[in-house]
Write a protein that holds these residues in place. Structure first.
Motif, PDB file in Angstrom:
ATOM      1  N   PHE A 145       0.823  -1.219   0.000  1.00 37.20           N
ATOM      2  CA  PHE A 145       0.000   0.000   0.000  1.00 37.20           C
ATOM      3  C   PHE A 145       0.855   1.266   0.000  1.00 37.20           C
ATOM      4  N   TYR A 146       2.157   1.074   0.043  1.00 33.48           N
ATOM      5  CA  TYR A 146       3.048   2.239  -0.037  1.00 33.48           C
ATOM      6  C   TYR A 146       2.745   3.032  -1.314  1.00 33.48           C
ATOM      7  N   HIS A 147       2.245   2.318  -2.326  1.00 38.91           N
ATOM      8  CA  HIS A 147       1.948   2.981  -3.600  1.00 38.91           C
ATOM      9  C   HIS A 147       0.690   3.838  -3.531  1.00 38.91           C
ATOM     10  N   ASP A 148       0.094   3.986  -2.364  1.00 39.77           N
ATOM     11  CA  ASP A 148      -1.064   4.886  -2.269  1.00 39.77           C
ATOM     12  C   ASP A 148      -0.679   6.336  -2.584  1.00 39.77           C
ATOM     13  N   TYR A 149       0.622   6.612  -2.611  1.00 41.98           N
ATOM     14  CA  TYR A 149       1.030   7.943  -3.092  1.00 41.98           C
ATOM     15  C   TYR A 149       0.626   8.160  -4.553  1.00 41.98           C
ATOM     16  N   LEU A 150       0.407   7.063  -5.259  1.00 48.94           N
ATOM     17  CA  LEU A 150      -0.047   7.119  -6.658  1.00 48.94           C
ATOM     18  C   LEU A 150      -1.482   7.614  -6.760  1.00 48.94           C
ATOM     19  N   HIS A 151      -2.261   7.365  -5.693  1.00 47.48           N
ATOM     20  CA  HIS A 151      -3.712   7.568  -5.761  1.00 47.48           C
ATOM     21  C   HIS A 151      -4.147   8.774  -4.931  1.00 47.48           C
ATOM     22  N   TYR A 152      -4.563   9.823  -5.589  1.00 47.42           N
ATOM     23  CA  TYR A 152      -5.118  10.965  -4.852  1.00 47.42           C
ATOM     24  C   TYR A 152      -6.310  10.505  -4.004  1.00 47.42           C
ATOM     25  N   HIS A 153      -7.134   9.641  -4.585  1.00 44.14           N
ATOM     26  CA  HIS A 153      -8.337   9.196  -3.868  1.00 44.14           C
ATOM     27  C   HIS A 153      -7.974   8.549  -2.532  1.00 44.14           C
ATOM     28  N   ASN A 154      -6.976   7.695  -2.549  1.00 44.20           N
ATOM     29  CA  ASN A 154      -6.629   6.979  -1.308  1.00 44.20           C
ATOM     30  C   ASN A 154      -5.932   7.881  -0.303  1.00 44.20           C
TER      31      ASN A 154
END
Lengths: 426, 165
Positions: free
Chosen positions: A218-227
């Protein structure tokens, strides 16, 4: 040191083995072939959901490790799986993705699977029921009992998913294979029948494990503005990444603040059974299955590896079979807002792994891919990937950090085992 | 003087084509301005795989405006989409207050940053094939979209897109 020269770039990272992998595991032809034979042909793979086989004589076709597979629901309502291959001349028996055999086909009678090539027919239990002009051609040398279909191991388990294994000797049930990883969602998925409301597929130029890695971290949540806007609070960062035997993981839940995203609303009115309002659990099963329950909609990703740099991902969305029309539409809208092919998050995830595929294509120079974050096994810890590659290394007998070498247990796992043993003694 | 059905049909064709230009050119607000307050948008396809009609995307006018307003917050494939549309049929209601139209649609994508731009940028491929099934409301002064269904034949959408079709 800031930027690095070629030698520095290729140097072993100053991390423990197991905290990085060699990118060749994502691109090498021989490794890919090993994976098909030693992993994908040996394990349980969910292939569809039972709601896709509602009536007797309905069928679905798919592929596991290049082997064509057909799943049918018999007159007795039992779901069975077979190789979708005619024992006569090796033709694929069923060409359609789905349908029902109550109606006959141009070469065959109703209620049979009939190979269009020479009209050999099979019942829903895989028994051959017709060899065209049998006596004229085979006299008494061959009969129907000798040419049944190849039946495959098949179970309906965990909210109605249909699991198939090419391995007759697998020796474990799906429940045993899951090793407890599914338990966190079992009450929500087993309470009442589910139904597929969404299906689409993508073929992405990347290795299948890159998609699974993305689902595991979930470190890649930086990819998702929504998250970021609906998560990134103390409860989010406290979510645990839990490892289970067999390379499976699951990710603990928290309450998503959907209203923080413009145009989005809470999903509390349509929570799955036993799921707290607006909560979100995720399960990633080895070697490439994802169950993702966000409040009102369940997503399931099933992967079919096509080559070292190509994977087909089938995306399903599911709701409760008992949904009213209005509730179903709301679930669909919730699902689509982030997970549909035009949704906010899925497109971003697929862009990212496409970029990885571009950099790690077959014959690309090998790179060290870091899996080394430690955050007490919480959401941005990369223990999920480390856990996966421990199992991958064992099954292939290859070191993920240096796939030309034989597998040795990761130091970090040895340490954890020692810690667990010490705790048990205390 | 009342506008003839023939003139309404011409205006609707012009509206559909101009909307394609707005969507091609990311002129989202101009598109929204051509939609009635009760506008509804949906992208749908029938899936032979699961034998179900599937809604892939959509919502009301407010939702679609929020989608386009938020685009700059998201990481998107910026490879341009170009709509090739042919209006096949326009049917105007007897009373001249509403109309429907069916248009054939092909959307091409010219790669920019979706894969490896050094290799792939400039490559054009078919992104999707389908139809626009439109419904219009006509109030004498203007014609606006009341409903747009993008009915897809294409179901393998690979990376997908953040942009309305």
């Amino acid at each position: 040191m800031s930027s690095r020269n070629h030698t520095q770039w290729n140097a072993t990272p100053d991390l423990q083995r197991g905290e990085w992998v060699d990118s060749r595991i994502y691109s090498d032809d021989q490794i890919f072939e090993d994976e098909l034979s030693k992993i994908w042909k040996k394990t349980w793979i969910p292939v569809c959901h039972e709601s896709e086989l509602k009536e007797a004589y309905s069928f679905r076709t798919m592929t596991i490790a290049r082997e064509p597979v057909i799943v049918v629901r018999g007159k007795d309502m039992v779901v069975r799986a077979f190789l979708n291959v005619c024992p006569h001349r090796g033709n694929m028996i069923e060409r359609r993705p789905a349908g029902n055999y109550k109606r006959g086909t141009p070469s065959g009678t109703p209620k049979t699977m009939t190979c269009m090539f020479h009209a050999w027919s099979f019942d829903m239990k895989g028994k051959c029921v017709n060899i065209s002009r049998k006596e004229a051609g085979y006299q008494d040398r061959l009969n129907e009992d000798q040419v049944g279909l190849r039946e495959l191991k098949c179970e309906v388990y965990f909210g109605g998913f249909v699991w198939v294994s090419l391995n007759d000797d697998i020796g474990v049930t799906v429940e045993e294979f899951a090793a407890g990883s599914l338990d966190v969602l079992a009450p929500s998925l087993n309470e009442e029948p589910l139904e597929v409301f969404h299906y689409h597929k993508a073929i992405i130029p990347c290795n299948y494990k890159l998609w699974h890695d993305t689902n595991c971290e979930f470190y890649h949540d930086y990819l998702h503005y929504h998250n970021r806007i609906t998560g990134f609070n103390d409860a989010y960062f406290a979510r645990k990444n839990n490892g289970f035997d067999g390379g499976h993981i699951n990710v603990g839940s928290f309450e998503v603040q959907y209203e923080n995203y413009e145009g989005s609303h809470g999903r509390e009115e349509l929570s799955f059974p036993h799921l707290p309002p607006n909560h979100w659990y995720m399960i990633d099963m080895f070697p490439g299955v994802n169950f993702n329950l966000r409040g009102s909609a369940l997503r399931c990703d099933l992967m079919t590896p096509l080559g070292p740099n190509s994977v087909m991902i089938e995306f399903r969305g599911l709701g409760l079979a008992s949904d009213s029309k209005k509730d179903r539409q709301t679930r669909i809208d919730h699902h689509n807002s982030i997970w549909g092919p035009f949704g906010r998050n899925l497109h971003e995830d697929l862009l990212a792994v496409t970029g990885q595929g571009s950099s790690m294509h077959p014959l690309a120079e090998s790179r060290k891919i870091l899996h080394g974050r430690h955050e007490n096994e919480t959401i941005h810890d990369e223990n999920g990937m480390r856990h996966y590659y421990e199992e991958w290394g064992k099954l292939l007998n290859r070191s993920p950090s240096d796939p030309d070498k034989k597998f040795e247990p990761y130091p970090v796992f040895k340490e954890q085992e020692a810690q667990r043993a010490a705790a048990a003694v205390e | 003087m009342a506008v003839s059905h023939h003139e309404i049909k011409e205006q609707i064709r012009e509206l559909i084509y101009n909307t394609c230009i707005h969507l091609d050119d990311y002129e989202w607000q101009k598109w929204h301005n051509n939609c009635a307050d009760n506008f509804n948008y949906a992208i749908r396809a029938f899936s032979p795989e699961v034998q179900t009609d599937i809604k892939y995307h959509g919502g009301d006018k407010e939702y679609m405006e929020s989608i386009t307003n938020m685009l700059n917050k998201h990481n998107s494939d910026q490879s341009p989409l170009r709509r090739h549309c042919t209006v096949y049929r326009v049917d105007v209601a007897e009373d001249g207050k509403s109309a429907t139209a069916i248009s054939s649609l092909t959307v091409h994508q010219t790669q920019l940053d979706g894969v490896n731009s050094h290799v792939d940028a400039g490559t054009t491929s078919v992104f999707l094939v389908g139809r626009y099934n439109d419904t219009f409301v006509i109030d004498g002064k203007s014609i606006k979209f009341e409903d747009r269904e993008v009915r897809l034949d294409t179901r393998r959408l690979d990376k997908g897109t953040h942009w309305p079709i």
